[in-house]
Scaffold this motif. Structure first.
Motif, PDB file in Angstrom:
ATOM      1  N   TYR A  35     -21.544   7.274  34.813  1.00 34.22           N
ATOM      2  CA  TYR A  35     -21.496   5.893  34.345  1.00 34.22           C
ATOM      3  C   TYR A  35     -21.033   5.888  32.880  1.00 34.22           C
ATOM      4  O   TYR A  35     -21.356   6.792  32.111  1.00 34.22           O
ATOM      5  N   SER A  36     -20.330   4.849  32.526  1.00 33.75           N
ATOM      6  CA  SER A  36     -19.773   4.763  31.175  1.00 33.75           C
ATOM      7  C   SER A  36     -20.392   3.589  30.423  1.00 33.75           C
ATOM      8  O   SER A  36     -20.729   2.558  31.019  1.00 33.75           O
ATOM      9  N   GLU A 138     -13.000   2.442  19.249  1.00 36.79           N
ATOM     10  CA  GLU A 138     -13.701   2.179  20.508  1.00 36.79           C
ATOM     11  C   GLU A 138     -14.163   3.507  21.103  1.00 36.79           C
ATOM     12  O   GLU A 138     -13.381   4.455  21.169  1.00 36.79           O
ATOM     13  N   ILE A 139     -15.416   3.566  21.466  1.00 37.75           N
ATOM     14  CA  ILE A 139     -15.988   4.782  22.053  1.00 37.75           C
ATOM     15  C   ILE A 139     -16.422   4.498  23.482  1.00 37.75           C
ATOM     16  O   ILE A 139     -16.835   3.377  23.808  1.00 37.75           O
ATOM     17  N   LYS A 140     -16.307   5.520  24.312  1.00 34.61           N
ATOM     18  CA  LYS A 140     -16.740   5.434  25.711  1.00 34.61           C
ATOM     19  C   LYS A 140     -17.569   6.675  26.010  1.00 34.61           C
ATOM     20  O   LYS A 140     -17.074   7.800  25.892  1.00 34.61           O
ATOM     21  N   VAL A 141     -18.832   6.461  26.390  1.00 39.01           N
ATOM     22  CA  VAL A 141     -19.776   7.551  26.629  1.00 39.01           C
ATOM     23  C   VAL A 141     -20.021   7.650  28.135  1.00 39.01           C
ATOM     24  O   VAL A 141     -20.302   6.647  28.797  1.00 39.01           O
ATOM     25  N   LEU A 142     -19.909   8.881  28.656  1.00 40.22           N
ATOM     26  CA  LEU A 142     -20.159   9.138  30.073  1.00 40.22           C
ATOM     27  C   LEU A 142     -21.504   9.832  30.240  1.00 40.22           C
ATOM     28  O   LEU A 142     -21.830  10.748  29.477  1.00 40.22           O
ATOM     29  N   ALA A 143     -22.267   9.394  31.232  1.00 41.17           N
ATOM     30  CA  ALA A 143     -23.562  10.002  31.530  1.00 41.17           C
ATOM     31  C   ALA A 143     -23.847   9.804  33.008  1.00 41.17           C
ATOM     32  O   ALA A 143     -23.175   9.054  33.706  1.00 41.17           O
ATOM     33  N   TYR A 144     -24.890  10.493  33.485  1.00 39.92           N
ATOM     34  CA  TYR A 144     -25.209  10.451  34.908  1.00 39.92           C
ATOM     35  C   TYR A 144     -26.043   9.244  35.301  1.00 39.92           C
ATOM     36  O   TYR A 144     -26.319   9.046  36.482  1.00 39.92           O
ATOM     37  N   PRO A 146     -26.669   4.892  33.866  1.00 39.17           N
ATOM     38  CA  PRO A 146     -26.163   3.898  32.901  1.00 39.17           C
ATOM     39  C   PRO A 146     -27.052   3.736  31.673  1.00 39.17           C
ATOM     40  O   PRO A 146     -26.552   3.468  30.580  1.00 39.17           O
ATOM     41  N   ASP A 147     -28.370   3.878  31.832  1.00 41.92           N
ATOM     42  CA  ASP A 147     -29.268   3.707  30.683  1.00 41.92           C
ATOM     43  C   ASP A 147     -29.038   4.784  29.636  1.00 41.92           C
ATOM     44  O   ASP A 147     -29.020   4.504  28.427  1.00 41.92           O
ATOM     45  N   ILE A 329     -18.021  -4.805  19.883  1.00 41.13           N
ATOM     46  CA  ILE A 329     -18.457  -4.567  21.258  1.00 41.13           C
ATOM     47  C   ILE A 329     -19.779  -3.800  21.196  1.00 41.13           C
ATOM     48  O   ILE A 329     -19.804  -2.640  20.773  1.00 41.13           O
ATOM     49  N   LYS A 330     -20.860  -4.444  21.565  1.00 37.57           N
ATOM     50  CA  LYS A 330     -22.136  -3.755  21.622  1.00 37.57           C
ATOM     51  C   LYS A 330     -22.159  -2.819  22.830  1.00 37.57           C
ATOM     52  O   LYS A 330     -21.462  -3.049  23.809  1.00 37.57           O
ATOM     53  N   PRO A 331     -22.951  -1.732  22.748  1.00 35.69           N
ATOM     54  CA  PRO A 331     -22.980  -0.778  23.872  1.00 35.69           C
ATOM     55  C   PRO A 331     -23.271  -1.471  25.195  1.00 35.69           C
ATOM     56  O   PRO A 331     -24.287  -2.164  25.350  1.00 35.69           O
ATOM     57  N   THR A 332     -22.374  -1.296  26.127  1.00 32.53           N
ATOM     58  CA  THR A 332     -22.489  -1.980  27.414  1.00 32.53           C
ATOM     59  C   THR A 332     -23.331  -1.164  28.388  1.00 32.53           C
ATOM     60  O   THR A 332     -23.499   0.057  28.235  1.00 32.53           O
ATOM     61  N   LEU A 333     -23.842  -1.852  29.413  1.00 31.56           N
ATOM     62  CA  LEU A 333     -24.616  -1.223  30.484  1.00 31.56           C
ATOM     63  C   LEU A 333     -23.797  -1.307  31.770  1.00 31.56           C
ATOM     64  O   LEU A 333     -23.483  -2.407  32.249  1.00 31.56           O
TER      65      LEU A 333
END
Length: 371
Positions: A35-36, A138-144, A146-147, A329-333
Motif C-alpha cells: 500500500y502507498s 512529492e514522496i510516496k511510501v510503500l508498506a505492507y 496502509p496505516d 498534500i497530507k499523508p494519504t491513507l
C-alpha cells in the motif's frame, strides 16, 4: 521444419516463455500486496522575491549558481541515514519489511540486514519526485499495510519540517550574530568614552570647560567694570582733594587691588600654577582635551545608535526571511493495494526477455552466415 528452426523455437521457450511463466507465477502467487501513502510539500519564505533572488534565478537558469536550495537539502536529507534512523526509532522498519521473507524475496527485506542494507532498501520503498523549477517535492511510501505507510510518510514530513526550522533558525542566528557583535562593540566604545569624560570631570572638577570659562569671563567683565568706576571716582577726587587725603589713598588702593585681581584672573587662563588659582593645566589644553573627549563620546553615541538600528533591521529581515514547510498534500491513507504493479512488471519482463532472445538469435545467425 529444420533442425535450426527447432533450436530457435526451443530457445524461445527456454529464454522467454519459461522465465515469463515463472515471473507470472511469482507475481500471482508469492508477491504480497503493498500500500502507498503520498505526501507533498514545498519550502516557502515569508517575504517576496527580491532583485538579488531574481538575478540568482537567472543565473541558475543560465547554468546553475552552485548554491543548494532548501528543497535540494531536503531531497538529500530524506534519503540519508539520519532520516532512516529517525523513522526506525518510531517504526521498526526491519520487523515490518522482513515479515514476508522468504516468500516475497524480490520485494521484502531480508533478515539480518545491516544499516547500509536498510538504507538501500529505504530508497526502494520511499520514492521521491522533486521539481526544481517549482520547488515541489512529492514522496510516496510503500508498506505492507496502509496505516504503516501513512505513519512513515507523516514521520518524514515531521522530520523535514524540523530540519527546515533548524536551517531557518541557524540562518537567523547567523544574521543576528554579526549585528549583536557590532552592538556590543559599540556599547564598549561608548562606555569607554563616557568613563574618560567622567575621569576628566573628576580630575578637573569642571563639568563643562566652556561654561566655566564663560563664568570666568563674566568675573573679568565685572572686574573691568569695577576698575572703570574706581578710576572715574579717583579722577573726580583728584580734582577736588589733596593727594594725602584719606579718600585718595583708599581710591588708589582700590584701583591697585582690582588691577591685581584682574592680573591673577588672566594668569589662570594660561597658567598651570595652582598657587595663582590655576587648575594644574592651562585652559587651552583643558578645552582641547575636553573637545576631544566630547567628540569621541558623540561619535560613540552615533555608532551605538546606528548599530541598534542595524540590529533591529537585521531582526526584521530575519523574520521576513524565515522559511517554513508548506504541506500541500497530507499523508494519504490507501484504500486498496496498487503495488507491486504486476501487469506492468509482467509486460516489461516479457519485452526485456524477447529483446534478449531476439538479439541472441540475430547474433547466432550472423555468425552462422559468415562461417
Amino acid at each position: 521444419m529444420q533442425t535450426r528452426h527447432r533450436g530457435l523455437v526451443g530457445s524461445f521457450l527456454a529464454l522467454v516463455m519459461v522465465p515469463l511463466f515463472l515471473v507470472m507465477l511469482y507475481l500471482g502467487l508469492l508477491s504480497v500486496d503493498q500500500y502507498s501513502s503520498t505526501a507533498g510539500f514545498a519550502v516557502r519564505q515569508e517575504n517576496a522575491a527580491s532583485g538579488s533572488d531574481l538575478v540568482g534565478g537567472l543565473a541558475q537558469f543560465a547554468g546553475g549558481s552552485g548554491i543548494a536550495t532548501d528543497s535540494d537539502i531536503l531531497y538529500a536529507f530524506i534519503q540519508s541515514q539520519e532520516m532512516v534512523t529517525a523513522v526506525n526509532q518510531q517504526v521498526d522498519l526491519r520487523e515490518h519489511y522482513t515479515q514476508n521473507w522468504p516468500r516475497d524475496f524480490a520485494f521484502a527485506l531480508w533478515p539480518r540486514s545491516t544499516l547500509e542494507d536498510l538504507i538501500w532498501y529505504w530508497r526502494r520503498v520511499v520514492r521521491l519526485a522533486y521539481d526544481s523549477s517549482s520547488g515541489l517535492t512529492e514522496i510516496k511510501v510503500l508498506a505492507y499495510d496502509p496505516d504503516t505507510a501513512q505513519k512513515i510518510a507523516g514521520i518524514i514530513v515531521n522530520e523535514s519540517e524540523k530540519r527546515i526550522n533548524e536551517l531557518s533558525e541557524q540562518a537567523r542566528e547567523d544574521t543576528l550574530r554579526h549585528a549583536r557583535a557590532d552592538v556590543e562593540e559599540a556599547l564598549e566604545r561608548l562606555r569607554g568614552a563616557r568613563e574618560a569624560m567622567t575621569g576628566f570631570r573628576s580630575r578637573t572638577q569642571i563639568v563643562d570647560p566652556e561654561a566655566d570659562i564663560q563664568g570666568r569671563m563674566g568675573v573679568m567683565n565685572n572686574l573691568q567694570q569695577q576698575l572703570a568706576e574706581a578710576l572715574i571716582s579717583y579722577d573726580l577726587l583728584q580734582g577736588t582733594t589733596r593727594e594725602d587725603d584719606p579718600r585718595m589713598v583708599t581710591a588708589r588702593k582700590r584701583i591697585d587691588v582690582i588691577r591685581q585681581r584682574i592680573r591673577i584672573e588672566r594668569q589662570t587662563f594660561a597658567s598651570d600654577n595652582t598657587d595663582t588659582g590655576g587648575l594644574g593645566k592651562d585652559y587651552p589644553s583643558l578645552i582641547s582635551e575636553y573637545e576631544s573627549l566630547n567628540l569621541d563620546r558623540e561619535f560613540a553615541e552615533q555608532v551605538y545608535r546606528a548599530s541598534l538600528m542595524a540590529l533591529e533591521s537585521a531582526r526584521d529581515e530575519a523574520i521576513r526571511n524565515s522559511r517554513y514547510l508548506a504541506v500541500y498534500i497530507k499523508p494519504t491513507l490507501a484504500g486498496s493495494s496498487q503495488y507491486p504493479r504486476r501487469w506492468l512488471i509482467f509486460l516489461l519482463t516479457g519485452v526485456f526477455l524477447l529483446l534478449v532472445w531476439a538479439v541472441g538469435a540475430l547474433i547466432y545467425y550472423s555468425i552462422r552466415d559468415r562461417s
